[in-house]
Design a protein around this motif. Sequence first.
Motif, PDB file in Angstrom:
ATOM      1  N   TYR A   1     -25.664   3.738  -2.164  1.00  0.00           N
ATOM      2  CA  TYR A   1     -26.598   3.489  -3.273  1.00  0.00           C
ATOM      3  C   TYR A   1     -26.114   4.166  -4.549  1.00  0.00           C
ATOM      4  O   TYR A   1     -26.068   3.542  -5.623  1.00  0.00           O
ATOM      5  N   ASP A   2     -25.739   5.444  -4.458  1.00  0.00           N
ATOM      6  CA  ASP A   2     -25.280   6.158  -5.647  1.00  0.00           C
ATOM      7  C   ASP A   2     -24.012   5.523  -6.218  1.00  0.00           C
ATOM      8  O   ASP A   2     -23.843   5.415  -7.440  1.00  0.00           O
ATOM      9  N   TYR A   3     -23.104   5.100  -5.325  1.00  0.00           N
ATOM     10  CA  TYR A   3     -21.856   4.488  -5.793  1.00  0.00           C
ATOM     11  C   TYR A   3     -22.141   3.182  -6.532  1.00  0.00           C
ATOM     12  O   TYR A   3     -21.586   2.918  -7.609  1.00  0.00           O
ATOM     13  N   MET A   4     -23.023   2.352  -5.984  1.00  0.00           N
ATOM     14  CA  MET A   4     -23.331   1.080  -6.637  1.00  0.00           C
ATOM     15  C   MET A   4     -24.072   1.291  -7.963  1.00  0.00           C
ATOM     16  O   MET A   4     -23.862   0.545  -8.923  1.00  0.00           O
ATOM     17  N   MET A   5     -24.919   2.312  -8.043  1.00  0.00           N
ATOM     18  CA  MET A   5     -25.618   2.581  -9.306  1.00  0.00           C
ATOM     19  C   MET A   5     -24.643   3.022 -10.390  1.00  0.00           C
ATOM     20  O   MET A   5     -24.815   2.709 -11.569  1.00  0.00           O
ATOM     21  N   ALA A   6     -23.586   3.740  -9.985  1.00  0.00           N
ATOM     22  CA  ALA A   6     -22.543   4.114 -10.955  1.00  0.00           C
ATOM     23  C   ALA A   6     -21.821   2.860 -11.445  1.00  0.00           C
ATOM     24  O   ALA A   6     -21.549   2.710 -12.644  1.00  0.00           O
ATOM     25  N   LEU A   7     -21.514   1.945 -10.529  1.00  0.00           N
ATOM     26  CA  LEU A   7     -20.858   0.692 -10.922  1.00  0.00           C
ATOM     27  C   LEU A   7     -21.748  -0.124 -11.854  1.00  0.00           C
ATOM     28  O   LEU A   7     -21.260  -0.783 -12.782  1.00  0.00           O
TER      29      LEU A   7
ATOM     30  N   ASN B   1     -22.328  -4.064   0.650  1.00  0.00           N
ATOM     31  CA  ASN B   1     -21.310  -3.037   0.878  1.00  0.00           C
ATOM     32  C   ASN B   1     -21.016  -2.893   2.366  1.00  0.00           C
ATOM     33  O   ASN B   1     -21.725  -3.420   3.218  1.00  0.00           O
ATOM     34  N   TYR B   2     -19.920  -2.174   2.662  1.00  0.00           N
ATOM     35  CA  TYR B   2     -19.515  -1.855   4.031  1.00  0.00           C
ATOM     36  C   TYR B   2     -19.089  -3.100   4.802  1.00  0.00           C
ATOM     37  O   TYR B   2     -19.477  -3.317   5.938  1.00  0.00           O
ATOM     38  N   VAL B   3     -18.276  -3.926   4.135  1.00  0.00           N
ATOM     39  CA  VAL B   3     -17.763  -5.133   4.785  1.00  0.00           C
ATOM     40  C   VAL B   3     -16.247  -4.983   4.937  1.00  0.00           C
ATOM     41  O   VAL B   3     -15.551  -4.666   3.974  1.00  0.00           O
ATOM     42  N   ASN B   4     -15.768  -5.221   6.147  1.00  0.00           N
ATOM     43  CA  ASN B   4     -14.331  -5.076   6.439  1.00  0.00           C
ATOM     44  C   ASN B   4     -13.685  -6.457   6.480  1.00  0.00           C
ATOM     45  O   ASN B   4     -14.057  -7.299   7.306  1.00  0.00           O
ATOM     46  N   PRO B   5     -12.702  -6.730   5.623  1.00  0.00           N
ATOM     47  CA  PRO B   5     -12.042  -8.047   5.631  1.00  0.00           C
ATOM     48  C   PRO B   5     -11.406  -8.387   6.968  1.00  0.00           C
ATOM     49  O   PRO B   5     -11.242  -9.566   7.304  1.00  0.00           O
TER      50      PRO B   5
ATOM     51  N   SER C   1     -14.400   0.364  -1.367  1.00  0.00           N
ATOM     52  CA  SER C   1     -15.570   1.135  -1.809  1.00  0.00           C
ATOM     53  C   SER C   1     -15.750   2.396  -0.993  1.00  0.00           C
ATOM     54  O   SER C   1     -16.636   3.204  -1.296  1.00  0.00           O
ATOM     55  N   GLY C   2     -14.942   2.563   0.047  1.00  0.00           N
ATOM     56  CA  GLY C   2     -15.009   3.779   0.842  1.00  0.00           C
ATOM     57  C   GLY C   2     -14.169   3.664   2.094  1.00  0.00           C
ATOM     58  O   GLY C   2     -13.545   2.630   2.360  1.00  0.00           O
TER      59      GLY C   2
ATOM     60  N   SER D   1     -10.540   3.397   8.711  1.00  0.00           N
ATOM     61  CA  SER D   1     -10.434   2.051   8.132  1.00  0.00           C
ATOM     62  C   SER D   1     -11.178   2.013   6.807  1.00  0.00           C
ATOM     63  O   SER D   1     -12.117   2.784   6.585  1.00  0.00           O
ATOM     64  N   SER D   2     -10.752   1.126   5.916  1.00  0.00           N
ATOM     65  CA  SER D   2     -11.406   0.974   4.613  1.00  0.00           C
ATOM     66  C   SER D   2     -12.454  -0.130   4.687  1.00  0.00           C
ATOM     67  O   SER D   2     -12.311  -1.094   5.443  1.00  0.00           O
TER      68      SER D   2
END
Length: 931
Positions: free
Chosen positions: A65-71, A102-106, A120-121, A214-215
């Motif tokens: 949440y904090d990361y997306m609010m910064a974006l 968020n938190y989706v792995n290709p 994103s992490g 993993s990213s």
Amino acid sequence: MLGGRTAKFLLNIILAVNLSFNAFSALPAAAEETSASRKVKVGFFTINNFQEYDQGTDVYRGYSYDYMMALAQYANWEFEFVPVTYDEGIKKLQNGELDLMNYVNPDNGYDNLSYSTLASGESWINLVVPLDNNTVSYEDFDAIGELTVGLVYENSMNASFVDYCKDNDCLPTIIYYHSTAELQKAMTSGEINSYLVSSLSDVNMRTVAKFATSSYYLATYKGNNDVLSELNKAMNALKTDNPYYQEILYSRYHTESTEEETIISTLEKEYITNHGAINVVCLSDWYPVCYRGSYDECSGAVIALLREIGSRTGLQFTFTKVDTIKEAQASIEDGTYDVIAGFPYDYAWAADNHTTLTLPFASMNMMQVTSGSSTEILTAAVPENSYQEYFTREIESTGYTYYRYHDISECLQAVKSGTVDCALIDAMQAEYYQKRYSYRGLKYQSIAGGNFQIALAVADTADPMLLSILNKSISSIGSQQISQMFEDASQAAESRSLIDQVYSNSRFAAWFFTLLGFILAAIISLIIYGRRMKIKNQQIQEAVAAKSDFLSNMSHDMRTPLNGIIGYTNLAMDEDNQPVTQDYLKKVKISGEFLLSLINDTLDISKIESGKFTLKPETVNSNDLLESIVVPIQAAAEKKNIKFHMDLSGIYSGYIVVDSLNLKKVILNLLSNAIKFTPEGGEVNLVVSEIEAVNGCNCRIIVKDNGIGISPEFQTKMFEPFTQEGAPQARSAVGTGLGLSIVKRIVTLMNGTIEVKSELNKGSQFTVLVPIQHAEKDAGAVQVRSVEDKGILQGRKVLLCEDNEMNAEIASTILKSFGMMVDTAETGKEGVKIFTDSAVWNYDLILMDRRMPEMDGLEAARRIRAMNREDAGSIPIIAMSADVFDESIQEFTAAGMNSHVDKPIDRMALEQELISQCEIEDALRKHEVKA
């Protein structure tokens, strides 16, 4: 015309103002966004500390949440969070019902999804034990093999753990459970002593192994190109501005990353005892990882990390700087050094350089730096033998032609000159170089797939014990403390040059240009006075000579406080000791106040010479007037251990008619000089009495001291502007050289006289004769008062109308320190609207700047007074202005303003004026209530 030095000084100021535009243009582009924000729907599934939502308080929190609010700030987005499960979110994202998740792995192979260029992490699996378990150190595989590990059936982490154990030849006992609740119960009972947990979860346990990293990425549906483009730009800008933001966020929400004890084995302790110092080689310009410090020492985040490892384990390190990675590589190959301080976490490159890597402890991204003018990137600059060069060779699809340069600075200069289209540097270097004015105008962009981590590189010939000790130490220190080391190193590495500080630091730039504006005001007053010094008569040569003398004196006198302001400012910037810094800032304030007194004295002289200085006789209480003079002088005398005697018995005790402000100025000036030029332990006397009228003057004021005295030569010119005693005894006392000149002119305007008797080393006596008139007390009597009831301001509400952001911040902070509540408006028009929309008597006072865009303070005051509401006619309106001429004050009164305060704001004068206006307003309201 202005002299050569003055013209050069003004030219430098113009260049500095031009620099200010560059400095403020360096702020994130998103801050300049003016278009309407985009509404973005986000799938919000809940994971502890990653994405959380409290329905009771309607509060969102967590790393994601904090990361997306910064974006959102960079992309100018407004989010709508849609509650979903993870699987629901993926389906809605694929169908276009959501814009982002968020938190989706290709690697999971989802259809119809597009992903952010940057991760994103990162997530991984932790093997954890209780905090009080000191038998297992980090990746101590023998001890891990003795653990009893609990796993939950059909959990995706199980297979990764089994593979990890096989790879490291350790076979712990494994017990399976049907649910997490059963596993936790077994942990509590002691049936098991460790279990697996995702890095996204926050548990109060100690990590002894990490694996299966993993990213993950932010994803949108295919075809949502505008959102994807804005997302990538925002992530790139955030990464460039704050390379450590994701690490800081992770540390905020995960206590497992905090500092732990470093547990080392008996064999490792023997190695530390028997081994000498570990030789470490570090690069001199890899900011902020490692670099050459202010005193030519090795500095940087990795140096701080190694010193922390030394303090925890007893390892001793010696550090040596080299200028290129090639030199560092050579020193490892020939066995001279054991460790490279900071090395990309790339085993292939490590093998090429005959090294083994420790655990990684920081992440960064590769950046592409361009001039912004190239539409197609065909050529790139890289430092020779660097990881950038190795990295680019690994990316086969880039199509770049690479040119090797000695270091990063040469690479960036090649971009600026147009020799190459871009340079490749890492994100931490980008943060350092984009704050340097010499590299202004360059554009920084993250490279897709350019993520890498930093570790320590240990020579492959070194004892394996060294690698084990370093790994355990890095794990136990924790990411939070390591992130702080990088933050501290980044700040320490910042350029201290004035031009770089102004360019990169908006707060410092604001402070600097406030000071610059102050200096400009002094120069403007100088020019105004210089013009008024022109004498329109036949003696043109004398007029030119007078102006030349004036400019020379002013230039000399201004340089003294300016030298103090600039000199002590530079000292304060370079000083880490807080008390010393405070002392420097006090001296900056003293120099600024002296410069202000020079400006005020210059303006007074200007008004007197131009005939615009007028006396304002008023009815005042003589006792109050003299008390307002004596109180500050007594304090000054006590501070210097001078005996101050006064005899006021001969003056009429009651109401008199006199220009109290200017009479007070005359007496204070003479007394201040007496204190200034009397050594410690001396005496100063003040006698005020009424006498028989002499040429209409019936009040005699005598100021006498036993100080250093005045030479006969100086007595003949002491009342001329900018003249100061040249005797050695007088040189230590700082003054403008205008005080006595102003005193003489004021006394003359009062139809009075001033005389002096003085002898060197014996003292001086000034005698002033002025006329006064007795008066009966009336409604117009002015009270000469001091600030008493400060509590009257508590809880009062003020409407502050000020267009300059810095001035508004200063005024607002001062008002709040009085206990007042403050609402602000940036224009007169906005101030009128706020007052119109407010309830009657919502505000107790209005502070109104004179000059504002759209509508100035005078017009705003007129409109407020013209309103048909109960408080419009009586609410105190106080003007704030640097215009101190009588014409301006008359305009304030004509517009309906009650009074004014000068800029720069004097805190005590403002407080006294506010108290006075509140007392008057309270009295009026009580009268209206009784009526």
